[in-house]
Design an enzyme around this catalytic site. Sequence first.
Site, PDB file in Angstrom:
ATOM      1  N   GLU A  19     -31.706 -52.587-103.002  1.00 42.09           N
ATOM      2  CA  GLU A  19     -30.326 -52.994-103.248  1.00 42.09           C
ATOM      3  C   GLU A  19     -30.280 -54.463-103.663  1.00 42.09           C
ATOM      4  O   GLU A  19     -31.011 -55.280-103.134  1.00 42.09           O
ATOM      5  CB  GLU A  19     -29.547 -52.796-101.936  1.00 42.09           C
ATOM      6  CG  GLU A  19     -28.110 -53.190-101.983  1.00 42.09           C
ATOM      7  CD  GLU A  19     -27.448 -53.053-100.614  1.00 42.09           C
ATOM      8  OE1 GLU A  19     -27.319 -51.917-100.126  1.00 42.09           O
ATOM      9  OE2 GLU A  19     -27.066 -54.083-100.042  1.00 42.09           O
ATOM     10  N   HIS A  95     -21.955 -49.748-105.764  1.00 42.29           N
ATOM     11  CA  HIS A  95     -21.195 -49.533-104.533  1.00 42.29           C
ATOM     12  C   HIS A  95     -19.723 -49.595-104.919  1.00 42.29           C
ATOM     13  O   HIS A  95     -19.312 -50.462-105.687  1.00 42.29           O
ATOM     14  CB  HIS A  95     -21.538 -50.601-103.497  1.00 42.29           C
ATOM     15  CG  HIS A  95     -22.933 -50.460-102.983  1.00 42.29           C
ATOM     16  ND1 HIS A  95     -23.400 -51.158-101.899  1.00 42.29           N
ATOM     17  CD2 HIS A  95     -23.963 -49.681-103.406  1.00 42.29           C
ATOM     18  CE1 HIS A  95     -24.664 -50.812-101.672  1.00 42.29           C
ATOM     19  NE2 HIS A  95     -25.027 -49.929-102.584  1.00 42.29           N
ATOM     20  N   ALA A 145     -13.281 -45.010 -96.083  1.00 43.95           N
ATOM     21  CA  ALA A 145     -14.189 -44.421 -97.070  1.00 43.95           C
ATOM     22  C   ALA A 145     -13.819 -42.958 -97.343  1.00 43.95           C
ATOM     23  O   ALA A 145     -13.962 -42.479 -98.467  1.00 43.95           O
ATOM     24  CB  ALA A 145     -15.627 -44.539 -96.573  1.00 43.95           C
ATOM     25  N   HIS A 183     -20.920 -47.770 -85.997  1.00 45.98           N
ATOM     26  CA  HIS A 183     -20.148 -48.811 -86.692  1.00 45.98           C
ATOM     27  C   HIS A 183     -19.456 -49.663 -85.630  1.00 45.98           C
ATOM     28  O   HIS A 183     -18.961 -49.134 -84.624  1.00 45.98           O
ATOM     29  CB  HIS A 183     -19.120 -48.170 -87.627  1.00 45.98           C
ATOM     30  CG  HIS A 183     -18.362 -49.179 -88.426  1.00 45.98           C
ATOM     31  ND1 HIS A 183     -17.083 -49.566 -88.111  1.00 45.98           N
ATOM     32  CD2 HIS A 183     -18.714 -49.909 -89.511  1.00 45.98           C
ATOM     33  CE1 HIS A 183     -16.676 -50.480 -88.987  1.00 45.98           C
ATOM     34  NE2 HIS A 183     -17.644 -50.704 -89.852  1.00 45.98           N
ATOM     35  N   GLN A 210     -27.250 -48.104 -92.217  1.00 46.02           N
ATOM     36  CA  GLN A 210     -27.336 -49.528 -91.902  1.00 46.02           C
ATOM     37  C   GLN A 210     -28.785 -49.829 -91.526  1.00 46.02           C
ATOM     38  O   GLN A 210     -29.515 -48.939 -91.062  1.00 46.02           O
ATOM     39  CB  GLN A 210     -26.406 -49.828 -90.721  1.00 46.02           C
ATOM     40  CG  GLN A 210     -26.343 -51.269 -90.305  1.00 46.02           C
ATOM     41  CD  GLN A 210     -25.875 -52.162 -91.430  1.00 46.02           C
ATOM     42  OE1 GLN A 210     -26.676 -52.505 -92.298  1.00 46.02           O
ATOM     43  NE2 GLN A 210     -24.606 -52.516 -91.437  1.00 46.02           N
TER      44      GLN A 210
HETATM   45  P1  FAD Z   1     -15.627 -45.997 -92.985  1.00 47.09           P
HETATM   46  O1  FAD Z   1     -16.444 -44.771 -93.129  1.00 47.09           O
HETATM   47  O2  FAD Z   1     -14.248 -45.997 -93.545  1.00 47.09           O
HETATM   48  O3  FAD Z   1     -15.596 -46.346 -91.422  1.00 47.09           O
HETATM   49  C1  FAD Z   1     -14.997 -47.564 -90.951  1.00 47.09           C
HETATM   50  C2  FAD Z   1     -14.614 -47.393 -89.493  1.00 47.09           C
HETATM   51  O4  FAD Z   1     -13.490 -46.517 -89.380  1.00 47.09           O
HETATM   52  C3  FAD Z   1     -15.683 -46.763 -88.606  1.00 47.09           C
HETATM   53  O5  FAD Z   1     -15.581 -47.350 -87.337  1.00 47.09           O
HETATM   54  C4  FAD Z   1     -15.329 -45.288 -88.553  1.00 47.09           C
HETATM   55  O6  FAD Z   1     -15.722 -44.678 -87.338  1.00 47.09           O
HETATM   56  C5  FAD Z   1     -13.820 -45.308 -88.699  1.00 47.09           C
HETATM   57  N1  FAD Z   1     -13.291 -44.250 -89.563  1.00 47.09           N
HETATM   58  C6  FAD Z   1     -13.897 -43.700 -90.645  1.00 47.09           C
HETATM   59  N2  FAD Z   1     -13.075 -42.821 -91.238  1.00 47.09           N
HETATM   60  C7  FAD Z   1     -11.931 -42.837 -90.543  1.00 47.09           C
HETATM   61  C8  FAD Z   1     -10.709 -42.147 -90.679  1.00 47.09           C
HETATM   62  N3  FAD Z   1     -10.522 -41.275 -91.679  1.00 47.09           N
HETATM   63  N4  FAD Z   1      -9.721 -42.409 -89.767  1.00 47.09           N
HETATM   64  C9  FAD Z   1      -9.908 -43.286 -88.754  1.00 47.09           C
HETATM   65  N5  FAD Z   1     -11.082 -43.960 -88.577  1.00 47.09           N
HETATM   66  C10 FAD Z   1     -12.065 -43.732 -89.465  1.00 47.09           C
HETATM   67  N6  FAD Z   1     -19.644 -53.688 -97.777  1.00 47.09           N
HETATM   68  C11 FAD Z   1     -19.152 -54.243 -98.923  1.00 47.09           C
HETATM   69  O7  FAD Z   1     -18.116 -54.920 -98.884  1.00 47.09           O
HETATM   70  N7  FAD Z   1     -19.811 -54.056-100.109  1.00 47.09           N
HETATM   71  C12 FAD Z   1     -20.930 -53.319-100.231  1.00 47.09           C
HETATM   72  O8  FAD Z   1     -21.487 -53.181-101.320  1.00 47.09           O
HETATM   73  C13 FAD Z   1     -21.459 -52.705 -99.048  1.00 47.09           C
HETATM   74  N8  FAD Z   1     -22.572 -51.911 -99.071  1.00 47.09           N
HETATM   75  C14 FAD Z   1     -22.983 -51.273 -97.936  1.00 47.09           C
HETATM   76  C15 FAD Z   1     -24.080 -50.382 -98.006  1.00 47.09           C
HETATM   77  C16 FAD Z   1     -24.516 -49.715 -96.863  1.00 47.09           C
HETATM   78  C17 FAD Z   1     -25.671 -48.755 -96.949  1.00 47.09           C
HETATM   79  C18 FAD Z   1     -23.868 -49.952 -95.614  1.00 47.09           C
HETATM   80  C19 FAD Z   1     -24.351 -49.259 -94.372  1.00 47.09           C
HETATM   81  C20 FAD Z   1     -22.795 -50.821 -95.538  1.00 47.09           C
HETATM   82  C21 FAD Z   1     -22.332 -51.483 -96.692  1.00 47.09           C
HETATM   83  N9  FAD Z   1     -21.239 -52.338 -96.654  1.00 47.09           N
HETATM   84  C22 FAD Z   1     -20.772 -52.923 -97.819  1.00 47.09           C
HETATM   85  C23 FAD Z   1     -20.561 -52.631 -95.389  1.00 47.09           C
HETATM   86  C24 FAD Z   1     -19.441 -51.632 -95.100  1.00 47.09           C
HETATM   87  O9  FAD Z   1     -18.437 -51.706 -96.094  1.00 47.09           O
HETATM   88  C25 FAD Z   1     -18.864 -51.979 -93.728  1.00 47.09           C
HETATM   89  O10 FAD Z   1     -19.792 -51.647 -92.734  1.00 47.09           O
HETATM   90  C26 FAD Z   1     -17.498 -51.407 -93.426  1.00 47.09           C
HETATM   91  O11 FAD Z   1     -17.019 -52.043 -92.241  1.00 47.09           O
HETATM   92  C27 FAD Z   1     -17.484 -49.899 -93.158  1.00 47.09           C
HETATM   93  O12 FAD Z   1     -17.704 -49.163 -94.282  1.00 47.09           O
HETATM   94  P2  FAD Z   1     -17.779 -47.558 -94.211  1.00 47.09           P
HETATM   95  O13 FAD Z   1     -17.827 -47.066 -95.595  1.00 47.09           O
HETATM   96  O14 FAD Z   1     -18.839 -47.147 -93.284  1.00 47.09           O
HETATM   97  O15 FAD Z   1     -16.322 -47.274 -93.591  1.00 47.09           O
END
Ligand code: FAD
Length: 317
Positions: A19, A95, A145, A183, A210
């Site tokens: 990455e 991303h 997400a 998370h 992660q």
């Molecule tokens: P989600 O899946 O939305 O989860 C966020 C939180 O909400 C979690 O605690 C989950 O349990 C909860 N949740 C999930 N869905 C719901 C729902 N429908 N209703 C209620 N609660 C829910 N960040 C950047 O800004 N740019 C990047 O390019 C980037 N790349 C990354 C690549 C990887 C491989 C990883 C692991 C992380 C990356 N991140 C990046 C960081 C990431 O954006 C953060 O960790 C962010 O806080 C969570 O992203 P997520 O997509 O896991 O969120």
Amino acid sequence: MKIIDHIGNANGKTLFSFELLPPVKGQSIQSIYNAIDPLMEFKPPFIDVTYHREDYIYKQHSSGLLEQISYRKRPGTVAICASIINRYKVDAVPHLICGGFTKEETENALIDLQFLGIDNVLVLRGDARKADPSFIPTPGGHAYATDLLAQVVDMNNGKYLHEHNDANKSDFCIGVAAYPEKHFEAPNLKTDFRYLKKKVEMGADFIVTQMFYDNQKYFDFVKLCRENDINVPVIPGLKPITSSKQLVSLPKIFHIDIPEDLSEAVLACKSEKDVKEVGIEFMIQQCKELMSFGAPVLHFYTMSNPAPTKRIAEAIF
Ligand code: FAD
């Protein structure tokens, strides 16, 4: 090509990928090539490019007043992906984040990606802006997400935001993030895992984790996935320790544990050069174990610094 096809075609052999961060505004694309060139000998089938939401900067006027300005420090993710495909003939994975995009802007970005021949996206919520206490969705955008994923899946089914005749179906292979140590906002791993399962049921094709330093956490996580009928590839994310400061910064930023044997070995080092050697050697052993376990890909968070990853790849591929 889709990441799941790269994995399928590898017949159980562990692949190498990494990455990159877009350069800060003002740097040239050459800094990206410099970060990729040393790693091409390990034949990555795909390279990820992160996306960074806007942050606030403050400009002082002659009156003394401070103006808050919204500013993106690292633009260019999509253009970098296009130039990677062009120059290296490998897949580039942008991303895609919720923060900073309305649904309309996301749709337009997805159309651009399709036109550029990009087959894979990693769908994420994105980090909070530094000045915000927690993630604040963009008005008219997505909060999680899962919401963004639903939009990509809709487009794969030819469903755009507004009425369209003969809408073209996109065919994105969709990745999502997961956290073997949970998370940081989730009350517990089980609740967090429920949303991961939802993402896979909605159509996610692969998972990228992660970073972690205790392989057992990854093994347990993959087991939990399989026991819960999550059968997509779980790609481990890896980042070698290269400085003693990371013993504090990595847990603080990424909410992960550093195992005692690694932290003790780092603390026993006499110089930062020694720390780098300890970090690289630890990661080589970690990777060997992950390969024996059958990890589909070893995915390195290089932060655009290829040197430590090169040393590790030389030892294991
Ligand atoms: P989600 O899946 O939305 O989860 C966020 C939180 O909400 C979690 O605690 C989950 O349990 C909860 N949740 C999930 N869905 C719901 C729902 N429908 N209703 C209620 N609660 C829910 N960040 C950047 O800004 N740019 C990047 O390019 C980037 N790349 C990354 C690549 C990887 C491989 C990883 C692991 C992380 C990356 N991140 C990046 C960081 C990431 O954006 C953060 O960790 C962010 O806080 C969570 O992203 P997520 O997509 O896991 O969120």
